[in-house]
Design a protein around this motif. Structure first.
Motif, PDB file in Angstrom:
ATOM      1  N   SER A  26      46.203  29.054 -41.246  1.00 16.19           N
ATOM      2  CA  SER A  26      45.217  28.006 -41.539  1.00 16.19           C
ATOM      3  C   SER A  26      45.837  26.648 -41.844  1.00 16.19           C
ATOM      4  CB  SER A  26      44.348  28.443 -42.725  1.00 16.19           C
ATOM      5  OG  SER A  26      45.149  28.797 -43.829  1.00 16.19           O
ATOM      6  N   PHE A 234      32.178  28.875 -36.296  1.00 15.06           N
ATOM      7  CA  PHE A 234      31.771  30.198 -36.772  1.00 15.06           C
ATOM      8  C   PHE A 234      31.151  31.043 -35.657  1.00 15.06           C
ATOM      9  CE2 PHE A 234      31.935  27.384 -40.401  1.00 15.06           C
ATOM     10  CZ  PHE A 234      32.639  28.136 -41.327  1.00 15.06           C
ATOM     11  N   THR A 370      38.016  27.200 -42.919  1.00 15.86           N
ATOM     12  CA  THR A 370      37.164  28.118 -43.678  1.00 15.86           C
ATOM     13  C   THR A 370      36.908  29.407 -42.906  1.00 15.86           C
ATOM     14  OG1 THR A 370      36.073  26.226 -44.729  1.00 15.86           O
ATOM     15  CG2 THR A 370      34.950  28.342 -44.868  1.00 15.86           C
ATOM     16  N   ALA A 371      36.645  29.280 -41.595  1.00 16.36           N
ATOM     17  CA  ALA A 371      36.351  30.456 -40.777  1.00 16.36           C
ATOM     18  C   ALA A 371      37.540  31.412 -40.728  1.00 16.36           C
ATOM     19  CB  ALA A 371      35.959  30.021 -39.362  1.00 16.36           C
ATOM     20  N   ARG A 373      40.165  31.520 -42.884  1.00  9.56           N
ATOM     21  CA  ARG A 373      40.512  32.017 -44.216  1.00  9.56           C
ATOM     22  C   ARG A 373      39.515  33.061 -44.722  1.00  9.56           C
ATOM     23  NH1 ARG A 373      45.173  31.807 -46.727  1.00  9.56           N
ATOM     24  NH2 ARG A 373      44.290  31.329 -48.764  1.00  9.56           N
ATOM     25  N   THR A 374      38.255  32.969 -44.275  1.00  9.25           N
ATOM     26  CA  THR A 374      37.233  33.898 -44.770  1.00  9.25           C
ATOM     27  C   THR A 374      37.043  35.109 -43.865  1.00  9.25           C
ATOM     28  OG1 THR A 374      35.486  32.607 -43.664  1.00  9.25           O
ATOM     29  CG2 THR A 374      35.964  32.082 -45.976  1.00  9.25           C
ATOM     30  N   TYR A 375      37.787  35.172 -42.760  1.00  8.25           N
ATOM     31  CA  TYR A 375      37.615  36.287 -41.833  1.00  8.25           C
ATOM     32  C   TYR A 375      37.892  37.623 -42.517  1.00  8.25           C
ATOM     33  CZ  TYR A 375      38.500  39.431 -37.899  1.00  8.25           C
ATOM     34  OH  TYR A 375      38.491  40.498 -37.033  1.00  8.25           O
ATOM     35  N   SER A 376      38.994  37.696 -43.257  1.00  8.36           N
ATOM     36  CA  SER A 376      39.325  38.948 -43.937  1.00  8.36           C
ATOM     37  C   SER A 376      38.286  39.288 -45.006  1.00  8.36           C
ATOM     38  CB  SER A 376      40.720  38.862 -44.564  1.00  8.36           C
ATOM     39  OG  SER A 376      40.806  37.774 -45.471  1.00  8.36           O
ATOM     40  N   LEU A 377      37.752  38.269 -45.667  1.00  2.00           N
ATOM     41  CA  LEU A 377      36.700  38.504 -46.663  1.00  2.00           C
ATOM     42  C   LEU A 377      35.431  39.021 -45.994  1.00  2.00           C
ATOM     43  CD1 LEU A 377      37.113  35.321 -48.919  1.00  2.00           C
ATOM     44  CD2 LEU A 377      37.932  37.647 -49.379  1.00  2.00           C
ATOM     45  N   ALA A 378      35.105  38.448 -44.840  1.00  2.00           N
ATOM     46  CA  ALA A 378      33.914  38.889 -44.105  1.00  2.00           C
ATOM     47  C   ALA A 378      34.059  40.338 -43.660  1.00  2.00           C
ATOM     48  CB  ALA A 378      33.675  37.981 -42.891  1.00  2.00           C
ATOM     49  N   THR A 387      30.473  41.266 -39.152  1.00  2.00           N
ATOM     50  CA  THR A 387      31.118  39.964 -38.945  1.00  2.00           C
ATOM     51  C   THR A 387      30.841  39.440 -37.543  1.00  2.00           C
ATOM     52  OG1 THR A 387      32.881  40.556 -40.502  1.00  2.00           O
ATOM     53  CG2 THR A 387      33.324  38.743 -38.980  1.00  2.00           C
TER      54      THR A 387
END
Length: 421
Positions: A26, A234, A370-371, A373-378, A387
């Motif tokens: 990122s 996204f 953001t997309a 970095r949040t992929y693993s969270l999603a 997802t």
């Protein structure tokens, strides 16, 4: 690069742990965000050509620094600088092509730039599949980054940018250079000057730019472009580029993941070639809508595959679905996504184009950061299927918003577009 840098069984002398790898992925977007903020002033003051001449050598030096990095911090810093300079070259290159192109060739020429960028991604995939190592890959990137510089030395600045600086005689020479000596450039020159007005240089201040943004028609267009540009981060494409090998490995496809990544890169190039063939015939709006409806269907199919895999575990009869879905998805992003970049430059008036596009790219890089970095969270929250279904829903939203809000710009000059939109 990432698979090699995170594989403890590989031959790399530099390894990244999970958090370092996520930050490395990122950092380019983070650099792009800060670069886009600086770009608002730099594009107005320096112009597209000069900014390209300054940023491309810096980008090459950053790639060289990455090639000889021996610590994660050094590698991530070079990645940040690559993203920073990329935020200079992306809008500068896009706007330069848009502003010097004739209205009948604008979509084609812009598409050629997009195709060359995707061919560069394919080159990286090919180098990775050859096992030459990530350091060799970054050295090649450094060489590619410096290639456009000699050609730019012999080209004039954009006539539209020159007019905003009050350099009318140079603008006339530039327009004649790009249209040819036999072309009657007077009507086009007058149309540009009529839109920019007599006080072009005075519109370059920050306050003047903010006043122009506050105009209801301009503000509506800018907000629409901001919304669509944020959404496409996204759709799953940025995540796919960053995590292509892990995604294919997770899907247990019956094919080498690196070869599959090369195939997907080649399909993306093919999509941009199709874009070249149809963008000035079919039009921007229908092409964008058709592409993202198709993307929504494909990414939803991928989500369905992961749902079956995670619930029943029996996917042997459907192991062709992930790669097929991704190939078609990437093809249609290659066809439709360049339209978003074209519209960013076409729908904004010349006096505001540099600041407006830079502002849009601030949001684009922030959204991409953001997309990714949040992929693993999603994945942890919704699973792989949820997802990818979310990404499919975003594709549909882009299609609907395009139908309801975007005008058609095919075959119209930049001045005609901003007058009639």
């Amino acid at each position: 690069m990432l698979p090699e840098l995170t594989d403890p069984r590989g031959t790399s002398d530099l390894l990244l742990n999970e958090s370092q790898a996520a930050l490395f992925t990122s950092m380019a977007d983070l650099g792009g965000f800060f670069g886009s903020v600086l770009n608002m002033a730099l594009l107005m003051r320096l112009g597209h050509r000069v900014l390209l001449l300054l940023s491309l050598p810096i980008s090459a030096c950053a790639w060289l620094g990455a090639a000889f990095a021996h610590t994660p911090a050094m590698l991530q810093t070079m990645r940040f600088i690559v993203g920073l300079t990329g935020s200079f070259t992306l809008p500068a290159g896009n706007m330069y092509i848009l502003e010097v192109s004739h209205k009948k060739l604008r979509g084609l020429l812009f598409g050629l730039v997009t195709t060359s960028r995707q061919a560069g991604n394919l080159l990286i995939y090919a180098i990775g599949s050859l096992g030459l190592g990530w350091r060799t890959t970054t050295l090649i990137c450094a060489g590619v980054a410096i290639l456009p510089v000699p050609g730019l030395l012999f080209l004039p600045n954009s006539p539209r940018w020159l007019i905003t600086q009050g350099l009318l005689s140079e603008a006339q020479k530039s327009l004649t250079f790009y249209r040819g000596a036999l072309y009657d450039s007077e009507p086009e020159m007058n149309a540009i000057m009529d839109q920019i007005g007599e006080n072009g240089p005075e519109k370059n201040s920050i306050m003047a730019q903010l006043r122009m943004m506050a105009d209801p028609s301009t503000l509506k267009t800018l907000l629409l472009l901001l919304f669509i540009s944020l959404l496409y981060n996204f759709t799953g494409y940025n995540v796919l580029i960053a995590y292509i090998v892990p995604i294919l490995q997770s899907a247990s496809i019956p094919m080498d993941a690196y070869v599959s990544a090369m195939l997907i890169g080649a399909v993306r190039v093919a999509g941009t070639v199709v874009h070249l063939a149809v963008v000035d015939r079919m039009g921007r709006k229908p092409l964008l809508v058709l592409s993202y409806v198709s993307c929504a269907f494909c990414i939803a199919c991928l989500g369905g595959y992961f749902f079956v895999q995670n619930t029943s575990g029996y996917v042997n009869s459907f192991n062709w679905v992930p790669l097929t879905s991704l190939v078609i998805f990437v093809f249609f992003t290659g066809v439709g996504q360049p339209v978003i970049f074209i519209l960013q430059g076409e729908l904004l008036p010349t006096s505001l184009r540099a600041t407006g596009v830079s502002l849009i790219l601030c949001l684009v890089f922030l959204g991409s950061f953001t997309a990714i970095r949040t992929y693993s969270l999603a994945l942890a929250f919704m699973g792989e299927h949820g997802t990818f279904w979310l990404y499919g829903g975003v594709c549909l939203v882009i299609a609907v918003v395009s139908v309801l809000g975007l005008p058609e710009t095919r075959g119209r000059s930049l001045e005609e577009i901003t007058e009639r939109k």
